[in-house]
Design a protein around this motif. Sequence first.
Motif, PDB file in Angstrom:
ATOM      1  N   SER A  67      10.732  -3.458   4.787  1.00 18.30           N
ATOM      2  CA  SER A  67       9.282  -3.322   4.962  1.00 18.30           C
ATOM      3  C   SER A  67       8.948  -2.734   6.326  1.00 18.30           C
ATOM      4  N   ASP A  68       9.736  -3.065   7.366  1.00 15.09           N
ATOM      5  CA  ASP A  68       9.536  -2.442   8.680  1.00 15.09           C
ATOM      6  C   ASP A  68       9.782  -0.937   8.616  1.00 15.09           C
ATOM      7  N   GLY A  71       7.679   0.416   4.674  1.00 10.23           N
ATOM      8  CA  GLY A  71       6.358  -0.097   4.329  1.00 10.23           C
ATOM      9  C   GLY A  71       6.443  -1.220   3.300  1.00 10.23           C
ATOM     10  N   THR A  72       5.444  -2.086   3.347  1.00  7.97           N
ATOM     11  CA  THR A  72       5.451  -3.267   2.480  1.00  7.97           C
ATOM     12  C   THR A  72       5.110  -2.920   1.041  1.00  7.97           C
ATOM     13  N   ARG A  73       4.352  -1.863   0.819  1.00  7.15           N
ATOM     14  CA  ARG A  73       3.941  -1.545  -0.550  1.00  7.15           C
ATOM     15  C   ARG A  73       5.137  -1.342  -1.470  1.00  7.15           C
ATOM     16  N   SER A 120       4.222 -10.600   7.274  1.00  8.46           N
ATOM     17  CA  SER A 120       4.449  -9.705   8.410  1.00  8.46           C
ATOM     18  C   SER A 120       3.374  -8.638   8.495  1.00  8.46           C
ATOM     19  N   THR A 121       3.022  -8.051   7.352  1.00 12.11           N
ATOM     20  CA  THR A 121       1.980  -7.030   7.337  1.00 12.11           C
ATOM     21  C   THR A 121       0.641  -7.607   7.752  1.00 12.11           C
ATOM     22  N   ARG A 124       0.125  -7.854  11.410  1.00  8.68           N
ATOM     23  CA  ARG A 124      -0.118  -6.561  12.072  1.00  8.68           C
ATOM     24  C   ARG A 124      -1.591  -6.152  11.985  1.00  8.68           C
ATOM     25  N   TRP A 125      -2.285  -6.638  10.944  1.00  6.18           N
ATOM     26  CA  TRP A 125      -3.679  -6.272  10.760  1.00  6.18           C
ATOM     27  C   TRP A 125      -4.620  -7.109  11.632  1.00  6.18           C
ATOM     28  N   ARG A 184      -1.475  -1.580   2.420  1.00  2.00           N
ATOM     29  CA  ARG A 184      -1.405  -0.501   3.406  1.00  2.00           C
ATOM     30  C   ARG A 184      -0.931  -1.077   4.735  1.00  2.00           C
ATOM     31  N   ASN A 185      -0.292  -0.228   5.518  1.00  7.64           N
ATOM     32  CA  ASN A 185      -0.022  -0.595   6.906  1.00  7.64           C
ATOM     33  C   ASN A 185      -1.226  -0.214   7.753  1.00  7.64           C
TER      34      ASN A 185
END
Length: 406
Positions: A67-68, A71-73, A120-121, A124-125, A184-185
Motif C-alpha cells: 500500500s505504501d 496505493g491502498t486502492r 494507514s491511509t 495520512r488524510w 484515494r491517497n
Amino acid sequence: MPFFYGWVIVAVGIVVTCVGFGAMMSLSVFMQPMADAMGWSRTGIATAALLNFLSMSAGAFAWGALSDRFGTRIVVLSGGALLGLGLVTASRATTLGWFQVLFGVIVGLAAGSLYAPMTSTTTRWFTRHRTLAVALVSAGLSFGSTFMAPLARWLISSYDWRTAMLVIGDMVWLVVIPAALLVRNPPAPAAAAAGMTATEDEPGLTVGQALRTPQFAAIALTHFACCAAHSGPIFHMVANAIDHGVSAMAAATVLSAAGVASFAGKIACGLVADRVGAKRTLVAGLAIQAAAISLYLFIGQLGGFYAVAALFGFAYGGVMPLYAVVVREYFGARIMGATFGAVSTGATLGMALGPVAGGWLYDGLGSYAWLFIASSAIGLGAVAVAFTFRPPRSPGVALATPSLAG
C-alpha cells in the motif's frame, strides 16, 4: 466550506472492515453447527481461526508495504476479491483439512489487506481529527461482530452452514470491491487546504531502522499480548454462553452486544486520548480488559453475559485504534503502511493463539475456565509492557515526536 474527502476514506474503512472482518470472525457462530453437521472437533474448527491469524500475520507487513508503494486502492481491491473467493470455496469443503486451508489460509491472508492499509491511509488524510478518524475506521471491526454474527446465525437456522457461508462470501464481493474503488491517497496541497493545521516533522527513519527500535518492539509486544488476551474469549463467547444453557440465537446477540460496546469504546477512548494522551488511555483500557475477562469465571446467566460482554467489548474496542495513533506519532506517515503492518503482524499472532488454545482447553478439560484465567493474566502482561513506551530517536538525532504520556 469545501467537502473534505478524508471522511469518505473513513466511511470506506468502516464498510470494508465491517464486512471483511465480520465475515472472518463469524466462524465463531459457525463452529457448533459445523461440529454437529460434519463431526469435526471444536479444536479442529478453531484451528481454521488459528490459520486465519497466522496468514494475516504473514501478509500484514506485505500488504502494508504494497500500500505504501502502489496505493491502498489496489491492495483493498485484491484483498476483497480473494476474501470472497476463500469464503465461497470454503463453503463447499468436504473435509476438515480443506476447510482449514480455504477458510484459514485464504480468508486470513485476504483479511490482512483491509484494516492496516485502510488505517494507514486514514492517518495520512488527518491531523486535527486523526484519533477520531482512526477510531471510526476501527469501529468497522465492531460493526462486523454486531451485524455479521446474527446474520450468519439466521442464515444457518434458515438454511445450513454451507449456504450461510456462501451468501456471506458473495456479500464480500458485492460490498468490498465497489467500496475499494473510492479509496484515494491524499494529495499534499489538498490535504493542507482541507484543515491539516500543521506540518509535522517526519522522524526520517527507514523501515528497517524503525523495526529495530526498542519503541517498535514495545508497541508490537503490547499489541501481541493485548490480542492474545482477548481473542480466545471473543471467539468462544458464543459457545461458552450456549454451554451455560443460553439459546443459540441469544448467544449470538451476546457477541453483538460486545460489538456495540466495542464501537462505543473506540469513540470514547479516541476522544479521551486526544485530551490525556494515547499512553494513559491505552494502559487504562488494557487494565479494564484484563479485569473484564476474569469476570467470565463468575457468570452463568444471560444477563451476566450481556453485562460482561458490554464491559469487555468497551475495553478491547477502545484500545485497538490507539496502536495506529501511537505508530503514526512515533514513526511518521511516510513508512506508516509498512510499520503499522509489522505491528499488526504481532497482533495477529496474538489473535491466532486464543481460539485454538480455547478449543484445546475445552476439549481437554470440558470447560473454558482456564482460558479465562490465562487470558486475564496475559492481559495484565500487556499493561506492564505498555508502561515502558518512550518517544523514539532517529540514529543520533532526537526526534520531534510528541510524548505519549499525556
